[in-house]
Enzyme design. Structure first.
Site, PDB file in Angstrom:
ATOM      1  N   CYS A 120       0.339 -22.081  17.416  1.00 19.76           N
ATOM      2  CA  CYS A 120      -0.609 -20.666  16.977  1.00 19.76           C
ATOM      3  C   CYS A 120      -1.698 -20.627  17.849  1.00 19.76           C
ATOM      4  O   CYS A 120      -2.326 -19.615  17.770  1.00 19.76           O
ATOM      5  CB  CYS A 120      -0.895 -20.841  15.494  1.00 19.76           C
ATOM      6  SG  CYS A 120       0.459 -21.039  14.232  1.00 19.76           S
ATOM      7  N   HIS A 166      -0.255 -12.376  11.486  1.00 19.82           N
ATOM      8  CA  HIS A 166      -0.206 -13.649  12.486  1.00 19.82           C
ATOM      9  C   HIS A 166       1.144 -13.954  13.249  1.00 19.82           C
ATOM     10  O   HIS A 166       1.833 -14.756  12.883  1.00 19.82           O
ATOM     11  CB  HIS A 166      -0.694 -14.878  11.693  1.00 19.82           C
ATOM     12  CG  HIS A 166      -0.573 -16.240  12.188  1.00 19.82           C
ATOM     13  ND1 HIS A 166      -1.114 -16.230  13.470  1.00 19.82           N
ATOM     14  CD2 HIS A 166      -0.174 -17.550  11.631  1.00 19.82           C
ATOM     15  CE1 HIS A 166      -0.974 -17.516  13.756  1.00 19.82           C
ATOM     16  NE2 HIS A 166      -0.516 -18.526  12.973  1.00 19.82           N
TER      17      HIS A 166
END
Lengths: 412, 412
Positions: B87, B355
């Site tokens: 991420c 995201h």
């Protein structure tokens, strides 16, 4: 770019089928060897550039493969960058690490290329190679390859590409046909590259193939895509190679005697070259020699990306070892053999040492460092002082998607 | 490290479900916007750092995804480095690009984070998250999480982890339970983070979720792993964000007015912290403030990695916005809301803006640059001059596998 960095230590696993080892075990083994070779400890590392291309497909380890491999051997707390650039993955990691060291960001950086390609499901393995071209453009690429074959009166059956073989074999076969058509290069010359590299590989205990094959054996082997037979193509393989890159300050501290200077290392990407346009590789080679203040005439040994026999012939020419079109004659002259003018792929190259794609670039550096140190044993190039590594990756437009060139030298 | 780099242009796609768009189309859209915003042309780019984490799993494009995306829009001939760090992928790319620019290697560098996570087969999507931890250690990680729950009298049923939800939800739920146990943090406080970010997200036209949810709605939503309900977790999403990083010289040429200074940006990796050991994030935050010559008291707005509501609460504390344990009260105080002392996640954050993992780090920079330029429209933080981005990725040992922190500022 022009670099002021040094390789203080190298390590690699044997290349080949490592179904009995995990990806982490392969990485750790090469890293520990490199650390020991450099005379440092794990705690001396400032950062790690970790190169892996197929982990997501083969092991399911995506996202943070480097941190995972390092943690398995007790290395943590350092910045880790996971790099991917197809077959040029760990050369890209090496180029980035050298740049960071040259510019004073770090003193000691680990570069590791690590890869597992063997899988019970061969489709998984081949999908890695298909993924090294534009997966949305496979039909367009196939059409272009076929058109190039048509142009020289050849036909290309691509029905097995991506299933029974890597699609890259079709690309290399097209290169070979064009080179034969344009310059009269022969199947025997292609076979001579494989035979020569098999001799080199037989002298490298880390090589995937330890046997020597003759030109006749290469020619009579199973044909993959004409004119390429099996030994004219790099095999599937597993393995890892690691390099410790250090600053000049650190090299002095460690004792410069065994440290090998990185004079220049650059990264380029290909494109859709137009007819008559200077190819990317020519620009990259010219730039490299300028940055290093050295030329083809200064080279004592070379590791280049012989993913196929024709690749090696073309790169003799690109690197200026011989004239354009003369690559076939060059290999027959013995100039690129051990004992010749500029031995090429003394490690055995991709075709014989093996080609675990993420590990290949770092493994080339491992070989050159051993040569420049005079530690290459039976395959030592006598008096080697200047060496070049060429590592290409992927395919984009009409060219490699990534190309890393590096020049290393032994200082006085 | 301390940086002397500038952001000259930013661009991003809307985040959300982009099943109708290819990965290349998403990347290209954000890149074109950033180039236009910077007032440069494609030909001005010296290099590209391309961040993608799930392409190999979702689209089959491994090895050279960056070159492929760039070629689709006519950008080639420049060095391309493909970066992966879970991420924190595109924040890592940003940190590397800033470093190269600061050190004078390049004048103009493209940073692009691009990701597609939506897939007809949900197992593929969840496998990306499972791949962001050590896939050989999932059982050990599960055992450790369960032990941590046992310690505070909780039980953790992980049977759905990796199939009906990302395994990270189990990690975040454990964090939440521990925080509640240690500091008396409440479910209402967790819900307040989601509700606050939903207000922010409703003011951002690029947000995946445009609706506002109340604390009550968050609390009564479907529970994923207690105490976390669906709106307390970042969603699956597709999207891309791009940033043009330039040197001081180039910033002057382009006109410094709209260029935003990067004061510091650093990359760290986690480890198996021992009881009482200073956590990695504390070291990283201290280092960042020192390098920037700024502190928490100087911040006007923050984008942080709210992969879950508890993540945001913990990061208030780590960043020094409030005391350890006071994060729950902090959100209720309104300090982190628009109009508060230091608005946090004005973009909507990961939970509301979305995201798409490889794109998240770059998207945080996009938001902060818009805030510092005064171009954030309805969600503008009045007089914003100094901003911080925190982007975490993966999980290793007891911590994030990668953490990138950056401080940006508007120069006089």
């Amino acid at each position: 770019m022009k670099q002021t960095a040094y390789v203080a230590g190298v390590g690699m696993t044997p290349f080949g089928n490592a179904m009995d080892k995990t990806l982490n075990e392969l990485a750790a083994s090469s890293i520990l060897d490199a650390i020991k070779d450099a005379g440092i400890t794990k705690e001396d590392l400032n950062a790690a550039y970790m190169g892996n291309a197929a982990g997501g497909v083969i092991t399911g380890q995506v996202c943070v493969p480097g941190q995972v491999a390092l943690r398995s051997m007790g290395i943590s707390k350092i910045p880790v960058v996971n790099i991917e650039n197809a077959c040029a993955t760990s050369a890209t990691a090496f180029q980035q690490a050298c740049t960071m060291v040259t510019l004073g960001v770090y003193d000691v950086v680990l570069v590791c290329g690590y890869e597992k390609l063997y899988h019970e499901d061969k489709n998984k393995t081949f999908s890695v190679f298909t993924g090294a071209i534009d997966v949305t453009q496979t039909e367009a690429i196939a059409a272009r390859l076929k058109a190039r074959n048509d142009l020289i009166g050849e036909s290309l059956d691509m029905s097995g590409a991506g299933s029974s073989r890597s699609i890259f074999i079709d690309i290399y076969a097209t290169w070979a046909r064009e080179h034969m058509h344009l310059y009269g290069t022969t199947r025997e010359q292609l076979a001579a590259v494989s035979a020569k590299n098999s001799v080199h590989g037989s002298l490298n205990p880390k090589s995937q193939f330890q046997n020597v094959v003759s030109v006749e054996e290469v020619l009579s082997a199973r044909e993959i895509v004409s004119p390429l037979t099996l030994p004219m193509c790099a095999p599937i393989g597993d393995g890892a190679a690691s390099v410790i890159v250090v600053s000049e300050r650190m090299a002095k501290k460690l004792g410069k005697k065994r440290c090998i200077r990185v004079n220049a290392s650059n990264l380029h990407s290909g494109w859709d070259a137009e007819e008559g346009e200077t190819p990317m590789v020519t620009t990259a080679v010219t730039e490299l020699y300028e940055q290093a203040g050295l030329g083809a005439e200064d080279l004592n040994c070379v590791e280049l990306h012989d993913a196929s026999a024709i690749s090696e012939i073309k790169y003799y020419e690109y690197l200026g070892l011989c004239e354009t079109g003369a690559g076939g004659d060059y290999v027959l002259s013995g100039a690129s053999s051990l004992g010749g003018k500029v031995p090429v792929n003394t490690s055995g190259g991709l075709m014989r040492k093996g080609h675990p794609i993420g590990a290949t670039g770092a493994a080339q550096i491992v070989e050159l460092v051993m040569q420049l140190r005079g530690e290459a044993g039976k395959r030592q190039v006598s008096g080697a002082r200047v060496a070049l590594a060429e590592n290409g990756g992927g395919y984009i437009g009409t060219d490699a998607a990534a190309l890393v060139l590096s020049i290393l030298s032994k200082e006085e």
